[in-house]
Motif scaffolding. Structure first.
Motif, PDB file in Angstrom:
ATOM      1  N   LEU A   1     -72.236  -9.802 -30.378  1.00 24.46           N
ATOM      2  CA  LEU A   1     -72.734  -9.143 -31.587  1.00 24.46           C
ATOM      3  C   LEU A   1     -71.958  -9.574 -32.824  1.00 24.46           C
ATOM      4  O   LEU A   1     -72.499  -9.577 -33.935  1.00 24.46           O
ATOM      5  N   LEU A   2     -70.685  -9.898 -32.648  1.00 21.82           N
ATOM      6  CA  LEU A   2     -69.846 -10.258 -33.792  1.00 21.82           C
ATOM      7  C   LEU A   2     -70.381 -11.494 -34.518  1.00 21.82           C
ATOM      8  O   LEU A   2     -70.225 -11.629 -35.729  1.00 21.82           O
ATOM      9  N   LYS A   3     -70.998 -12.370 -33.775  1.00 22.98           N
ATOM     10  CA  LYS A   3     -71.504 -13.609 -34.373  1.00 22.98           C
ATOM     11  C   LYS A   3     -72.718 -13.377 -35.264  1.00 22.98           C
ATOM     12  O   LYS A   3     -73.108 -14.249 -36.038  1.00 22.98           O
ATOM     13  N   LYS A   4     -73.330 -12.198 -35.155  1.00 21.23           N
ATOM     14  CA  LYS A   4     -74.546 -11.899 -35.921  1.00 21.23           C
ATOM     15  C   LYS A   4     -74.254 -11.403 -37.333  1.00 21.23           C
ATOM     16  O   LYS A   4     -75.161 -11.366 -38.175  1.00 21.23           O
ATOM     17  N   GLY A   5     -73.019 -10.978 -37.589  1.00 18.44           N
ATOM     18  CA  GLY A   5     -72.677 -10.453 -38.907  1.00 18.44           C
ATOM     19  C   GLY A   5     -73.185  -9.051 -39.154  1.00 18.44           C
ATOM     20  O   GLY A   5     -73.275  -8.604 -40.303  1.00 18.44           O
ATOM     21  N   TRP A   6     -73.505  -8.322 -38.088  1.00 19.66           N
ATOM     22  CA  TRP A   6     -74.064  -6.980 -38.211  1.00 19.66           C
ATOM     23  C   TRP A   6     -73.000  -5.903 -38.365  1.00 19.66           C
ATOM     24  O   TRP A   6     -73.277  -4.818 -38.866  1.00 19.66           O
ATOM     25  N   ILE A   7     -71.807  -6.195 -37.907  1.00 19.04           N
ATOM     26  CA  ILE A   7     -70.771  -5.172 -37.788  1.00 19.04           C
ATOM     27  C   ILE A   7     -69.772  -5.274 -38.936  1.00 19.04           C
ATOM     28  O   ILE A   7     -69.208  -6.341 -39.194  1.00 19.04           O
ATOM     29  N   HIS A   8     -69.546  -4.156 -39.621  1.00 15.06           N
ATOM     30  CA  HIS A   8     -68.556  -4.104 -40.696  1.00 15.06           C
ATOM     31  C   HIS A   8     -67.165  -3.766 -40.180  1.00 15.06           C
ATOM     32  O   HIS A   8     -66.158  -4.278 -40.680  1.00 15.06           O
ATOM     33  N   SER A   9     -67.105  -2.873 -39.193  1.00 15.82           N
ATOM     34  CA  SER A   9     -65.813  -2.393 -38.718  1.00 15.82           C
ATOM     35  C   SER A   9     -65.984  -1.802 -37.321  1.00 15.82           C
ATOM     36  O   SER A   9     -67.106  -1.499 -36.901  1.00 15.82           O
ATOM     37  N   ILE A  10     -64.880  -1.673 -36.605  1.00 18.29           N
ATOM     38  CA  ILE A  10     -64.907  -1.137 -35.240  1.00 18.29           C
ATOM     39  C   ILE A  10     -63.732  -0.189 -35.046  1.00 18.29           C
ATOM     40  O   ILE A  10     -62.622  -0.460 -35.509  1.00 18.29           O
ATOM     41  N   ALA A  11     -63.980   0.903 -34.341  1.00 20.97           N
ATOM     42  CA  ALA A  11     -62.912   1.810 -33.927  1.00 20.97           C
ATOM     43  C   ALA A  11     -62.828   1.813 -32.407  1.00 20.97           C
ATOM     44  O   ALA A  11     -63.835   2.083 -31.735  1.00 20.97           O
ATOM     45  N   HIS A  12     -61.655   1.507 -31.883  1.00 18.03           N
ATOM     46  CA  HIS A  12     -61.394   1.626 -30.448  1.00 18.03           C
ATOM     47  C   HIS A  12     -60.870   3.045 -30.216  1.00 18.03           C
ATOM     48  O   HIS A  12     -59.846   3.433 -30.787  1.00 18.03           O
ATOM     49  N   ILE A  13     -61.559   3.826 -29.408  1.00 12.61           N
ATOM     50  CA  ILE A  13     -61.227   5.238 -29.240  1.00 12.61           C
ATOM     51  C   ILE A  13     -60.230   5.396 -28.088  1.00 12.61           C
ATOM     52  O   ILE A  13     -60.606   5.412 -26.919  1.00 12.61           O
ATOM     53  N   THR A  14     -58.964   5.488 -28.450  1.00 15.55           N
ATOM     54  CA  THR A  14     -57.890   5.616 -27.459  1.00 15.55           C
ATOM     55  C   THR A  14     -57.163   6.938 -27.701  1.00 15.55           C
ATOM     56  O   THR A  14     -57.786   7.941 -28.015  1.00 15.55           O
ATOM     57  N   GLY A  15     -55.827   6.955 -27.537  1.00 16.70           N
ATOM     58  CA  GLY A  15     -55.065   8.172 -27.766  1.00 16.70           C
ATOM     59  C   GLY A  15     -55.289   8.711 -29.174  1.00 16.70           C
ATOM     60  O   GLY A  15     -55.210   7.967 -30.155  1.00 16.70           O
ATOM     61  N   GLY A  16     -55.572  10.001 -29.285  1.00 23.33           N
ATOM     62  CA  GLY A  16     -55.934  10.582 -30.567  1.00 23.33           C
ATOM     63  C   GLY A  16     -57.427  10.806 -30.689  1.00 23.33           C
ATOM     64  O   GLY A  16     -57.885  11.469 -31.622  1.00 23.33           O
ATOM     65  N   GLY A  17     -58.189  10.229 -29.741  1.00 25.26           N
ATOM     66  CA  GLY A  17     -59.616  10.466 -29.695  1.00 25.26           C
ATOM     67  C   GLY A  17     -60.377   9.972 -30.918  1.00 25.26           C
ATOM     68  O   GLY A  17     -59.885   9.185 -31.722  1.00 25.26           O
ATOM     69  N   ILE A  18     -61.590  10.478 -31.062  1.00 23.73           N
ATOM     70  CA  ILE A  18     -62.442  10.086 -32.182  1.00 23.73           C
ATOM     71  C   ILE A  18     -61.829  10.512 -33.508  1.00 23.73           C
ATOM     72  O   ILE A  18     -61.868   9.771 -34.493  1.00 23.73           O
ATOM     73  N   VAL A  19     -61.235  11.702 -33.549  1.00 22.17           N
ATOM     74  CA  VAL A  19     -60.806  12.254 -34.831  1.00 22.17           C
ATOM     75  C   VAL A  19     -59.664  11.469 -35.467  1.00 22.17           C
ATOM     76  O   VAL A  19     -59.520  11.471 -36.694  1.00 22.17           O
ATOM     77  N   GLU A  20     -58.859  10.788 -34.663  1.00 21.75           N
ATOM     78  CA  GLU A  20     -57.768  10.011 -35.240  1.00 21.75           C
ATOM     79  C   GLU A  20     -58.091   8.528 -35.329  1.00 21.75           C
ATOM     80  O   GLU A  20     -57.574   7.834 -36.208  1.00 21.75           O
ATOM     81  N   ASN A  21     -58.931   8.025 -34.444  1.00 22.49           N
ATOM     82  CA  ASN A  21     -59.195   6.592 -34.422  1.00 22.49           C
ATOM     83  C   ASN A  21     -60.362   6.161 -35.289  1.00 22.49           C
ATOM     84  O   ASN A  21     -60.304   5.101 -35.921  1.00 22.49           O
ATOM     85  N   LEU A  22     -61.421   6.952 -35.348  1.00 21.82           N
ATOM     86  CA  LEU A  22     -62.564   6.552 -36.165  1.00 21.82           C
ATOM     87  C   LEU A  22     -62.201   6.418 -37.649  1.00 21.82           C
ATOM     88  O   LEU A  22     -62.597   5.433 -38.289  1.00 21.82           O
ATOM     89  N   PRO A  23     -61.436   7.347 -38.245  1.00 20.97           N
ATOM     90  CA  PRO A  23     -61.102   7.190 -39.666  1.00 20.97           C
ATOM     91  C   PRO A  23     -60.279   5.938 -39.987  1.00 20.97           C
ATOM     92  O   PRO A  23     -60.222   5.533 -41.155  1.00 20.97           O
ATOM     93  N   ARG A  24     -59.662   5.346 -38.993  1.00 24.02           N
ATOM     94  CA  ARG A  24     -58.921   4.095 -39.218  1.00 24.02           C
ATOM     95  C   ARG A  24     -59.864   2.939 -39.528  1.00 24.02           C
ATOM     96  O   ARG A  24     -59.429   1.884 -39.999  1.00 24.02           O
ATOM     97  N   ALA A  25     -61.169   3.130 -39.273  1.00 21.86           N
ATOM     98  CA  ALA A  25     -62.138   2.052 -39.419  1.00 21.86           C
ATOM     99  C   ALA A  25     -62.934   2.119 -40.717  1.00 21.86           C
ATOM    100  O   ALA A  25     -63.856   1.332 -40.916  1.00 21.86           O
ATOM    101  N   TYR A  26     -62.615   3.081 -41.608  1.00 20.33           N
ATOM    102  CA  TYR A  26     -63.298   3.134 -42.906  1.00 20.33           C
ATOM    103  C   TYR A  26     -62.346   3.737 -43.941  1.00 20.33           C
ATOM    104  O   TYR A  26     -61.335   4.345 -43.603  1.00 20.33           O
ATOM    105  N   GLY A  27     -62.671   3.543 -45.212  1.00 23.31           N
ATOM    106  CA  GLY A  27     -61.795   3.953 -46.292  1.00 23.31           C
ATOM    107  C   GLY A  27     -61.786   5.452 -46.550  1.00 23.31           C
ATOM    108  O   GLY A  27     -62.671   6.186 -46.106  1.00 23.31           O
ATOM    109  N   SER A  28     -60.798   5.891 -47.330  1.00 23.20           N
ATOM    110  CA  SER A  28     -60.644   7.316 -47.635  1.00 23.20           C
ATOM    111  C   SER A  28     -61.718   7.836 -48.576  1.00 23.20           C
ATOM    112  O   SER A  28     -61.839   9.049 -48.783  1.00 23.20           O
ATOM    113  N   ASP A  29     -62.513   6.940 -49.142  1.00 24.72           N
ATOM    114  CA  ASP A  29     -63.607   7.349 -50.025  1.00 24.72           C
ATOM    115  C   ASP A  29     -64.879   7.662 -49.253  1.00 24.72           C
ATOM    116  O   ASP A  29     -65.921   7.979 -49.846  1.00 24.72           O
TER     117      ASP A  29
END
Length: 348
Positions: A232-260
């Motif tokens: 999928l990366l070769k298609k240019g469809w993806i802006h960012s990715i979050a790997h959901i590890t320790g801290g779960g969705i609530v800590e890892n997903l925000p690492r993949a987009y800006g504070s705005d």
């Protein structure tokens, strides 16, 4: 009669170490490709960068598998933990858009048991091969007095490469982007200290008294996402990715987009495997605890351009890969949390 080697008398069996290398060698060599320039056993491992890159950027990662190791010891089952290690390291590397190059592992044991050591390293090699990475070297150390009987520790280092202008980062995520969740294979390798407490697994025999299906579920290895996401990366469809590890969705997903930006997620848009209900019930855990500790069914979240959602989902479906549209990014206000939840939460 020849006296015992002094090092062996101190508890280090060099001969067993050599046997371990011999038993793992075929599996390790199977990961080698044209970029590997040195054989197994070299003092350093040499790897040539692939050709065709204009401005290559190296992406590195390192990790371990935590106290999930203790369950493999209790079960005396060592043929899947290597995938946990490779996935924990290389899923992070993948999250920045990189293709895997190679892995290095560090295995420390109380006593060199050639079959066990070879099984662990072979499982690392097999997982590396699945994502096209070479296992170019590592260290297997016998440390008498450091670990309890039959105990060991495992860590890894991985390297990937990406074209500089193809790197993924939080700065690329935009309002209106869609969040696509990729299912996890279960707990992956996070939260096991809590799981062991909840299921009273502090004694090795306790694990073997669990329901056999639960034993298998707890040992299920972390999912390798490169075979799914790499194309999928070769298609240019993806802006960012979050790997959901320790801290779960609530800590890892925000690492993949800006504070705005704020992620708006909808409960019920993806299935949550039964193991998470079992864990929650065993400890009467709060929703907050579940969100902070476990992936709760999603091991990776892709942040995708709106126009790419349909072709991306169609591409995944064509290769029998399941994915879920779980929400979207919207502009943040001053009072917004980084994640806003909609719908009925699965736990109070």
């Amino acid at each position: 009669m020849k006296p015992e080697n002094a090092y062996a008398a101190a508890g280090v069996d060099v001969h067993s170490g050599k046997q371990s290398v011999e038993q793992m060698q075929a599996a390790v060599n199977a990961t080698f490709n044209a970029q590997v320039l040195t054989p197994l056993g070299s003092f350093g491992s040499a790897f040539a960068l692939p050709t065709g890159f204009q401005s290559p950027v190296l992406i590195s990662g390192t990790d371990g598998v935590g106290t999930k190791l203790l369950l493999t010891i209790a079960a005396q089952k060592y043929d899947t933990i290597g995938q946990d290690l490779v996935a924990m390291v290389m899923n992070d590397v993948l999250a920045q858009g990189a293709q895997p190059l190679f892995m290095l592992d560090y295995l420390a044991v109380d006593k060199m048991r050639p079959k066990t050591v070879a099984t662990i390293v072979s499982s690392i090699a097999e997982a590396s091969q699945k994502i096209g990475a070479a296992l170019i070297g590592g260290e297997s150390a016998e440390l008498p007095g450091m670990y309890a009987k039959n105990h060991y520790d495992l860590a890894g280092f991985g390297l990937g490469v990406v074209e500089k202008d193809a790197m993924l980062s939080a700065t690329q995520a935009q309002a209106g982007d869609i969040l696509i969740g990729l299912p996890s294979s279960g707990l992956h390798a996070n939260g096991y200290s809590l799981v062991r407490k909840l299921f009273n697994l502090n004694e090795p025999d306790a694990f073997n008294q669990l329901d056999e299906k639960l034993q298998t579920t707890l040992l299920t290895p972390t999912r390798l996402y490169h075979p799914i996401v790499g194309p999928l990366l070769k298609k240019g469809w993806i802006h960012s990715i979050a790997h959901i590890t320790g801290g779960g969705i609530v800590e890892n997903l925000p690492r993949a987009y800006g504070s705005d930006l704020t992620a708006h997620l909808e409960w019920g848009s993806w299935p949550i495997q039964n193991i998470f209900d079992q864990v929650q019930s065993a400890g009467n855990l709060s929703l907050e605890d579940m969100l902070l500790t476990f992936n709760n069914g999603l091991g990776m979240i892709l942040i995708v351009t709106p126009e790419a959602v349909t072709p991306l989902l169609q591409t995944l479906a064509a290769s029998q890969q399941v994915a879920y549209k779980i929400g979207e990014l919207q502009p943040a206000t001053s009072t917004d949390e980084r994640i806003q939840w909609k719908g009925q939460a699965p736990w109070p």
